[in-house]
Motif scaffolding. Structure first.
Motif, PDB file in Angstrom:
ATOM      1  N   CYS A  68       0.830  -1.207   0.000  1.00  0.00           N
ATOM      2  CA  CYS A  68       0.000   0.000   0.000  1.00  0.00           C
ATOM      3  C   CYS A  68       0.866   1.259   0.000  1.00  0.00           C
ATOM      4  N   LEU A  69       1.928   1.263   0.801  1.00  0.00           N
ATOM      5  CA  LEU A  69       2.820   2.415   0.852  1.00  0.00           C
ATOM      6  C   LEU A  69       3.506   2.641  -0.489  1.00  0.00           C
ATOM      7  N   ALA A  70       3.970   1.551  -1.116  1.00  0.00           N
ATOM      8  CA  ALA A  70       4.655   1.671  -2.401  1.00  0.00           C
ATOM      9  C   ALA A  70       3.729   2.201  -3.488  1.00  0.00           C
ATOM     10  N   GLN A  71       2.465   1.765  -3.480  1.00  0.00           N
ATOM     11  CA  GLN A  71       1.515   2.266  -4.464  1.00  0.00           C
ATOM     12  C   GLN A  71       1.199   3.741  -4.217  1.00  0.00           C
ATOM     13  N   LEU A  72       1.058   4.117  -2.963  1.00  0.00           N
ATOM     14  CA  LEU A  72       0.794   5.511  -2.628  1.00  0.00           C
ATOM     15  C   LEU A  72       1.973   6.397  -3.028  1.00  0.00           C
ATOM     16  N   ALA A  73       3.194   5.876  -2.866  1.00  0.00           N
ATOM     17  CA  ALA A  73       4.394   6.648  -3.196  1.00  0.00           C
ATOM     18  C   ALA A  73       4.534   6.887  -4.697  1.00  0.00           C
ATOM     19  N   ARG A  74       3.781   6.147  -5.511  1.00  0.00           N
ATOM     20  CA  ARG A  74       3.824   6.374  -6.966  1.00  0.00           C
ATOM     21  C   ARG A  74       3.300   7.765  -7.311  1.00  0.00           C
ATOM     22  N   LEU A  75       2.532   8.365  -6.420  1.00  0.00           N
ATOM     23  CA  LEU A  75       2.017   9.716  -6.657  1.00  0.00           C
ATOM     24  C   LEU A  75       3.116  10.767  -6.583  1.00  0.00           C
ATOM     25  N   VAL A  76       4.257  10.420  -5.957  1.00  0.00           N
ATOM     26  CA  VAL A  76       5.362  11.385  -5.824  1.00  0.00           C
ATOM     27  C   VAL A  76       6.636  10.847  -6.487  1.00  0.00           C
ATOM     28  N   GLY A  77       6.462  10.067  -7.559  1.00  0.00           N
ATOM     29  CA  GLY A  77       7.629   9.629  -8.313  1.00  0.00           C
ATOM     30  C   GLY A  77       8.037   8.193  -8.118  1.00  0.00           C
ATOM     31  N   ALA A  78       7.285   7.418  -7.367  1.00  0.00           N
ATOM     32  CA  ALA A  78       7.574   5.988  -7.164  1.00  0.00           C
ATOM     33  C   ALA A  78       8.984   5.744  -6.655  1.00  0.00           C
ATOM     34  N   PRO A  79       9.357   6.297  -5.482  1.00  0.00           N
ATOM     35  CA  PRO A  79      10.706   6.085  -4.961  1.00  0.00           C
ATOM     36  C   PRO A  79      10.938   4.697  -4.378  1.00  0.00           C
ATOM     37  N   LEU A  80       9.872   3.923  -4.166  1.00  0.00           N
ATOM     38  CA  LEU A  80       9.993   2.586  -3.591  1.00  0.00           C
ATOM     39  C   LEU A  80       9.639   1.532  -4.636  1.00  0.00           C
TER      40      LEU A  80
END
Length: 218
Positions: A68-80
């Motif tokens: 869930c965190l990795a998918q959410l982080a895709r909104l800010v460039g997918a750093p994970l």
């Protein structure tokens, strides 16, 4: 005349400069590192020049909270890393010297079973409370502590922050994604493994990834 002709035939490549930035962060512990790691992190690129490492993703784990965190982080460039299908897929890391900030640009690319590969952009700057910070864009960054082990150079998150309109705000612990540890472990024979581990005090190990690379050809 002969010397002039040769200058047009044989290109001049300036010798690589010594990079003391990581050595200065580690102090005496720099000498704990294997010689191969000291060579990789002790060679300064010319401004704007790049070095490329090619490899393969060998391990990928994430629990439900990590996904869930990795998918959410895709909104800010997918750093994970966010796609389990990246295992056994090609991986590429490109490091470019940033002459403007005296730092480095990093591009990490991970293959996927379908669609375009995941690409992660970040900028390392030798500044901040720990002497090293990594920015992922959108005003998001983290301060890193650098540590040496007998076979590895470790980058450990110290704090996460937001930078808005020139002002910097440290994220409170409750909003932190967890403790991030990135490792560069030497395997010998010109090979090394890049490891990423993100752990949260409540949700355990969120994400873990290993990728094995080969030294760039001189």
């Amino acid at each position: 005349m002969n010397a002039l002709k040769l200058s047009h035939i044989i290109p001049f490549h300036p010798p690589p400069r010594t990079d003391t930035r990581f050595r200065d962060l580690l102090g005496p512990d720099w000498h704990r590192l294997p010689a191969a790691i000291r060579k990789r992190f002790g060679k300064r690129l010319q401004g704007g020049s790049s070095v490329t490492y090619q490899g393969i993703v060998t391990k990928m784990r994430m629990n439900r909270a990590g996904w869930c965190l990795a998918q959410l982080a895709r909104l800010v460039g997918a750093p994970l890393p966010y796609d389990m299908s990246s295992v056994n897929r090609p991986a590429v890391v490109v490091v470019t010297e940033d002459a403007a900030t005296n730092g480095q640009f990093w591009i990490r690319q991970y293959g996927r079973a379908k669609g375009f590969p995941q690409t992660v952009h970040s900028s390392k700057r030798f500044s901040g409370p720990t002497g090293l910070e990594e920015y992922i864009g959108h005003g998001i960054g983290m301060a890193l502590r650098v540590e040496a082990a007998d076979d590895a150079l470790l980058f450990k998150s110290d704090q996460f922050f937001l930078q808005i309109a020139g002002r910097r705000f440290r994220l409170p612990r409750i909003l932190s994604p967890g403790k991030l540890v990135i490792g560069h472990h030497d395997l010998g024979d010109g090979a090394f493994v890049f490891t990423l581990s993100l752990k949260h005090r409540l949700f355990g190990e969120l994400i873990a990834q290993d990728a094995v690379f080969q030294d760039a050809k001189e």
